[in-house]
Scaffold this motif. Structure first.
Motif, short mmCIF file in Angstrom:
data_model
loop_
_atom_site.label_atom_id
_atom_site.label_comp_id
_atom_site.label_asym_id
_atom_site.label_seq_id
_atom_site.Cartn_x
_atom_site.Cartn_y
_atom_site.Cartn_z
N ARG A 1 0.67 -1.15 0.21
CA ARG A 1 0.01 -0.03 0.07
C ARG A 1 0.87 1.24 -0.28
NH1 ARG A 1 -4.60 -1.70 4.43
NH2 ARG A 1 -5.85 -3.37 3.12
N THR A 2 2.00 1.52 0.66
CA THR A 2 2.74 2.38 0.81
C THR A 2 3.40 2.90 -0.47
OG1 THR A 2 3.20 2.07 3.13
CG2 THR A 2 4.78 3.50 1.83
N LYS B 1 0.70 4.13 -2.99
CA LYS B 1 0.32 5.53 -2.60
C LYS B 1 1.42 6.44 -3.13
CE LYS B 1 -2.64 4.67 1.43
NZ LYS B 1 -2.57 4.93 2.91
N LYS C 1 1.09 9.16 -6.23
CA LYS C 1 1.38 10.54 -5.84
C LYS C 1 2.35 10.99 -6.86
CE LYS C 1 3.51 13.51 -2.28
NZ LYS C 1 4.12 13.57 -0.87
#
Length: 80
Positions: free
Chosen positions: A63-64, A67, A71
């Motif tokens: 998930r990190t 994201k 971005k």
């Protein structure tokens, strides 16, 4: 039997990458290939063919990383 995280391996044009693995990781990779072959019915001649899909699955479920990637892509599209 529990469902493995990998499914059938896609046939894609490879990019050569040389990596050294500990013997224990290679043994586990061979065991995983055998289990995957039984589960999918797809013959896996070389366990190293699993490395790319495993890495892709790992990155897709991080998930990190997802994201941060979204971005970065948004920032690039805002510049263009």
């Amino acid at each position: 039997m529990a469902k493995l995280k990998l499914g059938a391996i896609a046939d894609d044009k490879p990019v050569r990458l040389n990596v050294e693995l500990p013997a224990s990781v290679h043994r586990d990779l061979a065991a995983y290939a055998a289990m995957l072959a039984r589960e999918t019915g797809q013959s896996i001649s070389e366990p190293t063919k699993l490395v790319a899909p495993m890495l892709a699955r790992f990155m897709a479920t991080d998930r990190t990383f997802g994201k941060a990637r979204r971005k970065d892509q948004a920032a690039l599209s805002d510049k263009g």
